[in-house]
Design a protein around this motif. Structure first.
Motif, PDB file in Angstrom:
ATOM      1  N   PRO A 142      -2.903  13.077   4.457  1.00  0.00           N
ATOM      2  CA  PRO A 142      -3.759  12.742   3.315  1.00  0.00           C
ATOM      3  C   PRO A 142      -3.039  12.971   1.983  1.00  0.00           C
ATOM      4  O   PRO A 142      -2.207  13.866   1.860  1.00  0.00           O
ATOM      5  N   TYR A 143      -3.375  12.138   1.013  1.00  0.00           N
ATOM      6  CA  TYR A 143      -2.855  12.343  -0.333  1.00  0.00           C
ATOM      7  C   TYR A 143      -3.405  13.645  -0.892  1.00  0.00           C
ATOM      8  O   TYR A 143      -4.510  14.066  -0.555  1.00  0.00           O
ATOM      9  N   THR A 144      -2.650  14.257  -1.783  1.00  0.00           N
ATOM     10  CA  THR A 144      -3.145  15.427  -2.494  1.00  0.00           C
ATOM     11  C   THR A 144      -3.795  14.956  -3.795  1.00  0.00           C
ATOM     12  O   THR A 144      -3.583  13.814  -4.231  1.00  0.00           O
ATOM     13  N   GLU A 145      -4.572  15.838  -4.403  1.00  0.00           N
ATOM     14  CA  GLU A 145      -5.200  15.489  -5.685  1.00  0.00           C
ATOM     15  C   GLU A 145      -4.145  15.159  -6.725  1.00  0.00           C
ATOM     16  O   GLU A 145      -4.298  14.207  -7.490  1.00  0.00           O
ATOM     17  N   THR A 146      -3.066  15.912  -6.751  1.00  0.00           N
ATOM     18  CA  THR A 146      -1.998  15.688  -7.732  1.00  0.00           C
ATOM     19  C   THR A 146      -1.350  14.316  -7.528  1.00  0.00           C
ATOM     20  O   THR A 146      -1.084  13.600  -8.500  1.00  0.00           O
ATOM     21  N   GLN A 147      -1.109  13.934  -6.273  1.00  0.00           N
ATOM     22  CA  GLN A 147      -0.514  12.629  -5.995  1.00  0.00           C
ATOM     23  C   GLN A 147      -1.434  11.502  -6.459  1.00  0.00           C
ATOM     24  O   GLN A 147      -0.975  10.527  -7.066  1.00  0.00           O
ATOM     25  N   LEU A 148      -2.727  11.641  -6.175  1.00  0.00           N
ATOM     26  CA  LEU A 148      -3.668  10.594  -6.568  1.00  0.00           C
ATOM     27  C   LEU A 148      -3.800  10.493  -8.080  1.00  0.00           C
ATOM     28  O   LEU A 148      -3.848   9.389  -8.624  1.00  0.00           O
ATOM     29  N   LYS A 149      -3.845  11.627  -8.757  1.00  0.00           N
ATOM     30  CA  LYS A 149      -3.925  11.583 -10.226  1.00  0.00           C
ATOM     31  C   LYS A 149      -2.714  10.862 -10.804  1.00  0.00           C
ATOM     32  O   LYS A 149      -2.851  10.016 -11.692  1.00  0.00           O
ATOM     33  N   GLY A 150      -1.533  11.182 -10.292  1.00  0.00           N
ATOM     34  CA  GLY A 150      -0.316  10.520 -10.759  1.00  0.00           C
ATOM     35  C   GLY A 150      -0.324   9.031 -10.460  1.00  0.00           C
ATOM     36  O   GLY A 150       0.093   8.217 -11.286  1.00  0.00           O
ATOM     37  N   GLU A 202     -11.358  13.384 -12.085  1.00  0.00           N
ATOM     38  CA  GLU A 202     -11.678  14.235 -10.929  1.00  0.00           C
ATOM     39  C   GLU A 202     -12.628  13.523  -9.974  1.00  0.00           C
ATOM     40  O   GLU A 202     -12.448  13.574  -8.757  1.00  0.00           O
ATOM     41  N   ASN A 203     -13.651  12.860 -10.513  1.00  0.00           N
ATOM     42  CA  ASN A 203     -14.598  12.140  -9.667  1.00  0.00           C
ATOM     43  C   ASN A 203     -13.922  10.992  -8.929  1.00  0.00           C
ATOM     44  O   ASN A 203     -14.235  10.725  -7.767  1.00  0.00           O
ATOM     45  N   LEU A 204     -12.992  10.307  -9.586  1.00  0.00           N
ATOM     46  CA  LEU A 204     -12.260   9.220  -8.947  1.00  0.00           C
ATOM     47  C   LEU A 204     -11.404   9.762  -7.799  1.00  0.00           C
ATOM     48  O   LEU A 204     -11.382   9.193  -6.705  1.00  0.00           O
ATOM     49  N   VAL A 205     -10.740  10.874  -8.038  1.00  0.00           N
ATOM     50  CA  VAL A 205      -9.900  11.480  -6.996  1.00  0.00           C
ATOM     51  C   VAL A 205     -10.765  11.953  -5.825  1.00  0.00           C
ATOM     52  O   VAL A 205     -10.432  11.715  -4.664  1.00  0.00           O
ATOM     53  N   LYS A 206     -11.887  12.590  -6.106  1.00  0.00           N
ATOM     54  CA  LYS A 206     -12.785  13.048  -5.033  1.00  0.00           C
ATOM     55  C   LYS A 206     -13.303  11.872  -4.216  1.00  0.00           C
ATOM     56  O   LYS A 206     -13.379  11.942  -2.988  1.00  0.00           O
ATOM     57  N   TYR A 207     -13.678  10.799  -4.893  1.00  0.00           N
ATOM     58  CA  TYR A 207     -14.157   9.599  -4.203  1.00  0.00           C
ATOM     59  C   TYR A 207     -13.068   9.057  -3.278  1.00  0.00           C
ATOM     60  O   TYR A 207     -13.325   8.702  -2.128  1.00  0.00           O
ATOM     61  N   THR A 208     -11.840   8.999  -3.773  1.00  0.00           N
ATOM     62  CA  THR A 208     -10.728   8.469  -2.987  1.00  0.00           C
ATOM     63  C   THR A 208     -10.422   9.361  -1.793  1.00  0.00           C
ATOM     64  O   THR A 208     -10.216   8.877  -0.678  1.00  0.00           O
ATOM     65  N   LEU A 209     -10.408  10.672  -2.007  1.00  0.00           N
ATOM     66  CA  LEU A 209     -10.155  11.607  -0.906  1.00  0.00           C
ATOM     67  C   LEU A 209     -11.245  11.524   0.156  1.00  0.00           C
ATOM     68  O   LEU A 209     -10.965  11.630   1.359  1.00  0.00           O
ATOM     69  N   LYS A 210     -12.475  11.310  -0.271  1.00  0.00           N
ATOM     70  CA  LYS A 210     -13.600  11.219   0.654  1.00  0.00           C
ATOM     71  C   LYS A 210     -13.418  10.066   1.640  1.00  0.00           C
ATOM     72  O   LYS A 210     -13.861  10.141   2.784  1.00  0.00           O
ATOM     73  N   HIS A 211     -12.720   9.026   1.217  1.00  0.00           N
ATOM     74  CA  HIS A 211     -12.537   7.858   2.067  1.00  0.00           C
ATOM     75  C   HIS A 211     -11.252   7.906   2.885  1.00  0.00           C
ATOM     76  O   HIS A 211     -10.909   6.931   3.562  1.00  0.00           O
ATOM     77  N   GLY A 212     -10.571   9.028   2.845  1.00  0.00           N
ATOM     78  CA  GLY A 212      -9.489   9.300   3.799  1.00  0.00           C
ATOM     79  C   GLY A 212      -8.216   8.512   3.654  1.00  0.00           C
ATOM     80  O   GLY A 212      -7.512   8.299   4.653  1.00  0.00           O
ATOM     81  N   TYR A 213      -7.859   8.085   2.475  1.00  0.00           N
ATOM     82  CA  TYR A 213      -6.586   7.390   2.317  1.00  0.00           C
ATOM     83  C   TYR A 213      -5.450   8.366   2.573  1.00  0.00           C
ATOM     84  O   TYR A 213      -5.531   9.531   2.214  1.00  0.00           O
ATOM     85  N   SER A 214      -4.413   7.869   3.219  1.00  0.00           N
ATOM     86  CA  SER A 214      -3.305   8.759   3.573  1.00  0.00           C
ATOM     87  C   SER A 214      -1.972   8.064   3.351  1.00  0.00           C
ATOM     88  O   SER A 214      -1.888   6.844   3.298  1.00  0.00           O
ATOM     89  N   VAL A 215      -0.943   8.895   3.250  1.00  0.00           N
ATOM     90  CA  VAL A 215       0.417   8.411   3.069  1.00  0.00           C
ATOM     91  C   VAL A 215       0.879   7.872   4.419  1.00  0.00           C
ATOM     92  O   VAL A 215       0.707   8.516   5.448  1.00  0.00           O
ATOM     93  N   HIS A 216       1.462   6.676   4.439  1.00  0.00           N
ATOM     94  CA  HIS A 216       1.921   6.094   5.706  1.00  0.00           C
ATOM     95  C   HIS A 216       3.406   6.269   5.828  1.00  0.00           C
ATOM     96  O   HIS A 216       4.171   5.996   5.023  1.00  0.00           O
TER      97      HIS A 216
END
Length: 109
Positions: free
Chosen positions: A30-38, A95-109
Motif C-alpha cells: 500500500p502507498y503511504t500517506e507521504t507518497q500519496l501527498k507527494g 488529508e481527506n483525499l489521502v484517507k479516501y485513496t487509502l480506503k480504496h486500497g491502491y498499492s504500489v505495483h
C-alpha cells in the motif's frame, strides 16, 4: 525432478509449466500517506496549489484505477468543500483525499 513436474513423471508438458509459472503472486504494497501527498502535489499541473477534477482523474489513472474519471468524481464528493477544485494547501482537504485513496486500497505495483 523439476518444480515444473508436479506429478513426477519426468516429463513436463506446457500445461504444467504454465500452471507453475502463473502461481507467482504479485506483492501489493500500500502507498503511504507521504507518497500519496507527494503524488497528488505532482499532479497539480499548473502549480497553483489546486487540483482540478481533470488533475485528480490523471492521478487516479496513475494509481491504476480502472475508472479514473468516476473515482475522481467520487473523491471530489468526499473531499472538496463545494468548489471546483481541491486546495492542496488546505491540510484538511489533502488529508481527506489521502484517507479516501487509502480506503480504496491502491498499492504500489
Amino acid at each position: 525432478m523439476s518444480t515444473y513436474d508436479p506429478n513426477y513423471n519426468a516429463a513436463s508438458d506446457w500445461r504444467e509449466v504454465l500452471k507453475a509459472t502463473s502461481r507467482r503472486s504479485r506483492v501489493h504494497v500500500p502507498y503511504t500517506e507521504t507518497q500519496l501527498k507527494g503524488m497528488f502535489r505532482r499532479f497539480d499541473n499548473d502549480g497553483d496549489g489546486f487540483l482540478s477534477r481533470k488533475d485528480l482523474e490523471n492521478a487516479f489513472f496513475e494509481l491504476g484505477s480502472k475508472f479514473p474519471a468516476w473515482r475522481a468524481l467520487r473523491a471530489f464528493c468526499h473531499v472538496h468543500e463545494n468548489r471546483g477544485y481541491i486546495n492542496l494547501d488546505h491540510d484538511r482537504e489533502l488529508e481527506n483525499l489521502v484517507k479516501y485513496t487509502l480506503k480504496h486500497g491502491y498499492s504500489v505495483h
